[in-house]
Design a protein around this motif. Structure first.
Motif, mmCIF file in Angstrom:
data_model
loop_
_atom_site.group_PDB
_atom_site.id
_atom_site.type_symbol
_atom_site.label_atom_id
_atom_site.label_comp_id
_atom_site.label_asym_id
_atom_site.label_seq_id
_atom_site.Cartn_x
_atom_site.Cartn_y
_atom_site.Cartn_z
ATOM 1 N N LEU A 162 0.832 -1.200 0.000
ATOM 2 C CA LEU A 162 0.000 0.000 0.000
ATOM 3 C C LEU A 162 0.868 1.252 0.000
ATOM 4 C CD1 LEU A 162 -2.914 -0.826 2.492
ATOM 5 C CD2 LEU A 162 -3.023 -0.708 0.004
ATOM 6 N N ASN A 163 1.895 1.270 0.838
ATOM 7 C CA ASN A 163 2.768 2.435 0.914
ATOM 8 C C ASN A 163 3.667 2.552 -0.311
ATOM 9 O OD1 ASN A 163 2.705 3.931 3.753
ATOM 10 N ND2 ASN A 163 2.244 1.782 4.090
ATOM 11 N N LEU A 164 4.081 1.418 -0.856
ATOM 12 C CA LEU A 164 4.850 1.450 -2.098
ATOM 13 C C LEU A 164 3.989 1.998 -3.232
ATOM 14 C CD1 LEU A 164 7.421 0.743 -3.671
ATOM 15 C CD2 LEU A 164 6.498 -1.560 -4.004
ATOM 16 N N GLY A 165 2.726 1.587 -3.274
ATOM 17 C CA GLY A 165 1.812 2.105 -4.289
ATOM 18 C C GLY A 165 1.611 3.600 -4.153
ATOM 19 N N ALA A 166 1.483 4.071 -2.910
ATOM 20 C CA ALA A 166 1.321 5.504 -2.690
ATOM 21 C C ALA A 166 2.553 6.268 -3.169
ATOM 22 C CB ALA A 166 1.074 5.777 -1.214
ATOM 23 N N LEU A 167 3.742 5.735 -2.887
ATOM 24 C CA LEU A 167 4.982 6.380 -3.325
ATOM 25 C C LEU A 167 5.038 6.457 -4.842
ATOM 26 C CD1 LEU A 167 7.748 7.543 -2.557
ATOM 27 C CD2 LEU A 167 8.659 5.218 -2.625
ATOM 28 N N LEU B 155 2.499 6.498 -6.918
ATOM 29 C CA LEU B 155 1.501 7.465 -7.375
ATOM 30 C C LEU B 155 2.023 8.893 -7.243
ATOM 31 C CD1 LEU B 155 -1.826 5.993 -5.936
ATOM 32 C CD2 LEU B 155 -1.164 6.137 -8.336
ATOM 33 N N TYR B 156 2.612 9.205 -6.095
ATOM 34 C CA TYR B 156 3.079 10.568 -5.868
ATOM 35 C C TYR B 156 4.262 10.934 -6.765
ATOM 36 C CZ TYR B 156 0.067 11.347 -1.823
ATOM 37 O OH TYR B 156 -1.018 11.532 -1.007
ATOM 38 N N PRO C 214 -5.270 14.637 -11.519
ATOM 39 C CA PRO C 214 -5.910 15.596 -10.618
ATOM 40 C C PRO C 214 -6.128 15.013 -9.231
ATOM 41 C CG PRO C 214 -7.518 14.677 -12.144
ATOM 42 C CD PRO C 214 -6.169 14.209 -12.607
ATOM 43 N N ILE C 215 -5.844 15.806 -8.237
ATOM 44 C CA ILE C 215 -6.064 15.453 -6.820
ATOM 45 C C ILE C 215 -5.522 14.049 -6.534
ATOM 46 C CG2 ILE C 215 -7.711 15.631 -4.927
ATOM 47 C CD1 ILE C 215 -9.617 17.033 -6.698
ATOM 48 N N ILE C 216 -4.265 13.821 -6.904
ATOM 49 C CA ILE C 216 -3.642 12.509 -6.683
ATOM 50 C C ILE C 216 -3.577 12.175 -5.196
ATOM 51 C CG2 ILE C 216 -1.275 13.395 -6.554
ATOM 52 C CD1 ILE C 216 -2.483 10.108 -8.190
ATOM 53 N N SER C 217 -3.584 13.208 -4.354
ATOM 54 C CA SER C 217 -3.489 12.964 -2.913
ATOM 55 C C SER C 217 -4.689 12.179 -2.395
ATOM 56 C CB SER C 217 -3.366 14.284 -2.152
ATOM 57 O OG SER C 217 -4.505 15.088 -2.357
ATOM 58 N N ARG C 218 -5.848 12.328 -3.031
ATOM 59 C CA ARG C 218 -7.022 11.592 -2.569
ATOM 60 C C ARG C 218 -6.839 10.093 -2.746
ATOM 61 N NH1 ARG C 218 -12.540 15.000 -4.005
ATOM 62 N NH2 ARG C 218 -11.974 16.875 -2.822
ATOM 63 N N ILE C 219 -6.267 9.711 -3.880
ATOM 64 C CA ILE C 219 -5.997 8.286 -4.102
ATOM 65 C C ILE C 219 -4.862 7.842 -3.191
ATOM 66 C CG2 ILE C 219 -5.353 6.554 -5.814
ATOM 67 C CD1 ILE C 219 -6.488 8.375 -7.968
ATOM 68 N N GLY C 220 -3.835 8.681 -3.090
ATOM 69 C CA GLY C 220 -2.697 8.333 -2.259
ATOM 70 C C GLY C 220 -3.064 8.155 -0.796
ATOM 71 N N TYR C 221 -4.003 8.960 -0.302
ATOM 72 C CA TYR C 221 -4.399 8.859 1.104
ATOM 73 C C TYR C 221 -5.097 7.539 1.412
ATOM 74 C CZ TYR C 221 -3.181 13.226 3.436
ATOM 75 O OH TYR C 221 -2.492 14.240 4.072
ATOM 76 N N TYR C 222 -5.811 6.989 0.440
ATOM 77 C CA TYR C 222 -6.435 5.682 0.651
ATOM 78 C C TYR C 222 -5.378 4.613 0.937
ATOM 79 C CZ TYR C 222 -11.047 7.227 -1.017
ATOM 80 O OH TYR C 222 -12.258 7.848 -1.149
ATOM 81 N N LEU C 223 -4.176 4.830 0.424
ATOM 82 C CA LEU C 223 -3.079 3.892 0.646
ATOM 83 C C LEU C 223 -2.258 4.280 1.864
ATOM 84 C CD1 LEU C 223 -1.899 3.604 -3.089
ATOM 85 C CD2 LEU C 223 -3.632 2.257 -1.922
ATOM 86 N N MET C 224 -1.979 5.586 2.009
ATOM 87 C CA MET C 224 -1.119 6.065 3.094
ATOM 88 C C MET C 224 -1.756 5.950 4.474
ATOM 89 S SD MET C 224 0.677 9.499 1.594
ATOM 90 C CE MET C 224 1.197 9.951 3.238
#
Length: 357
Positions: free
Chosen positions: A294-299, A301-302, A309-319
Motif C-alpha cells: 500500500l505504501n509502495l503504491g502511494a509512493l 503514485l506521488y 488531478p487530486i492525486i493525494s485523494r488516491i494516495g491517502y487511501y493507501l497512506m
C-alpha cells in the motif's frame, strides 16, 4: 489553535490508557475492559462534539451548505446519491434546511469508523491514535467531509481484505462509494496489495509504471470520463506532495529495517529446530506485505502520477495504512533498546508533522 492542541493532547492521553488486546475472563468484565470502554467513549464524545458543533469551520463548509440547499431545491449538484438522499431525509424530517444536523451525521459516522478500525486492527491503539491525531487525519475531517467518511470506511475495510472476506469488503466499499465515488478505487488497489507478488511480477509492474511518463494524455482522458465535472477546470492541473513522498519513503525504509531484524531472528529460531512458520508468523507476513505494498503504491503514485488531478485523494487511501503499519513494525522489533529508540523517533516525527500542520 489552543482548542485543537488541547483536544489532541487530552484524547491522546486517554488513548494511552486503552489496551485493545486485553486479557478476557469468562462472564466477567475486567478492570482494563472497563477502562477501555470509558476512555473510548470519552474520546468519541470529544471528537464527535467538536466536529459536530463547529460552524463555518472547514475549507469547504460554505460550499457544502450551498450543495445541500441545491439538493433540497432539486437542482443539479455534483455529489453522490448517498449524500443527496441523506440531505433530503434530514431536511424533510427537520422541516427546514438543518445543515448542522447533516454535518453532525457525517461527524458521527466518520469518527465511529475511524475508532473502530484503530481499535480492532492496531497492534497498539495508543500509538495508532496518536498518529491519527498528529498526522492531521482527524482535523482534516472538518473539510471534504464526504471524502473523509470514505477514508474512514477504507481504513475499516482493510480487515476484510486481510481475512479474505472479499464479499463483505466489496459490499462495504460499494455502500461507501454512494457518499464519495472515489472510494471505488480501493477495490483494485487493495486487491493488488493483498497479492503475494513475485520478483518477475514486480518487474512487469515496474515497466507498467513507466506508461505514466508517456501516456499522460490517455490517463487524463480516463479521469475526465470518470469525473466529467473536472473537464476544463483547475482540478486537471495535477500536482504532488513532497511531504507525502518523504513519509512513504521513510515508512518503507523503516519497514525494510524491521523485516531484516525479524528475518534474522527467525533464522536463529530455525537453527534451534523449528522448521515451519507458525500461524502467527504467517499472519504477520500477510499484514506486513499488504501494508508495505500500500505504501509502495502511494509512493509510486506521488512520484509518477503527479499529473493526475487530486492525486493525494488516491494516495491517502493507501497512506492511511501507516497508522496501523508503524505500531505493527514497532512491536516486531526484537531488541528492546532499538524498539524504544524507534518509538521515540516516530513520536518526535509525528509531533514535528503536527506542528507544521
Amino acid at each position: 489553535m489552543i482548542l485543537y492542541i488541547t483536544v489532541a493532547a487530552v484524547t491522546a492521553l486517554l488513548a494511552g490508557l486503552v489496551d485493545n488486546h486485553p486479557t478476557r475472563q469468562s462472564y466477567k468484565l475486567t478492570r482494563q475492559q472497563l477502562c477501555n470502554r470509558l476512555c473510548l467513549t470519552a474520546i468519541f464524545v470529544i471528537l464527535f462534539l467538536l466536529s459536530a458543533c463547529r460552524l463555518n469551520v472547514g475549507n469547504d463548509y460554505a460550499k457544502y451548505v450551498e450543495f445541500m440547499h441545491l439538493v433540497n431545491c432539486d437542482a443539479y449538484v455534483p455529489t453522490e446519491i448517498g449524500f443527496n438522499l441523506l440531505v433530503k431525509l434530514i431536511y424533510g424530517l427537520s422541516g427546514y434546511e438543518n445543515f448542522l444536523l447533516v454535518f453532525a451525521f457525517y461527524s458521527f459516522v466518520t469518527v465511529l469508523f475511524f475508532l473502530l478500525a484503530m481499535y480492532e486492527q492496531s497492534d497498539e491503539f495508543g500509538i495508532t491514535f496518536f498518529l491519527f491525531m498528529t498526522l492531521g487525519y482527524y482535523f482534516q475531517t472538518f473539510s471534504t467531509v464526504r471524502y473523509y467518511l470514505a477514508l474512514a470506511i477504507a481504513l475499516y475495510s482493510m480487515k476484510f481484505v486481510l481475512r479474505g472476506q472479499w464479499g463483505r469488503f466489496v459490499v462495504l466499499i460499494l455502500l461507501g462509494s454512494a457518499f464519495h465515488k472515489s472510494l471505488l478505487v480501493v477495490i483494485p488497489l487493495y486487491f493488488l496489495a493483498s497479492l503475494a507478488w513475485k520478483k518477475w511480477q514486480l518487474a512487469i509492474a515496474a515497466l507498467f509504471c513507466t506508461t505514466f511518463l508517456f501516456m499522460q494524455e490517455y490517463y487524463l482522458k480516463l479521469v475526465v470520463f470518470l469525473y466529467p465535472t473536472y473537464e476544463d477546470t483547475e482540478y486537471l492541473e495535477g500536482g504532488t506532495s513532497y511531504i507525502s513522498i518523504l513519509r512513504c519513503a521513510a515508512v518503507l525504509f523503516f519497514a525494510g529495517i524491521v523485516y531484516w531484524m525479524r528475518h534474522r531472528e527467525n533464522i536463529a529460531e530455525k537453527s534451534k529446530g523449528t522448521e515451519e512458520l507458525s500461524a502467527e508468523e504467517v499472519l504477520w507476513n500477510r499484514r506486513f506485505w499488504f501494508y508495505f505494498y500500500l505504501n509502495l503504491g502511494a509512493l509510486i503514485l506521488y512520484v509518477f502520477c503527479s499529473f493526475l488531478p487530486i492525486i493525494s485523494r488516491i494516495g491517502y487511501y493507501l497512506m492511511v495504512s501507516q497508522i496501523l503499519f508503524l505500531p505493527m513494525l514497532l512491536k516486531a522489533v526484537p531488541d528492546r533498546k532499538w524498539r524504544r529508540l524507534f518509538r521515540a523517533g516516530i513520536l518526535m516525527a509525528a509531533v514535528l508533522y503536527f506542528a507544521m500542520y
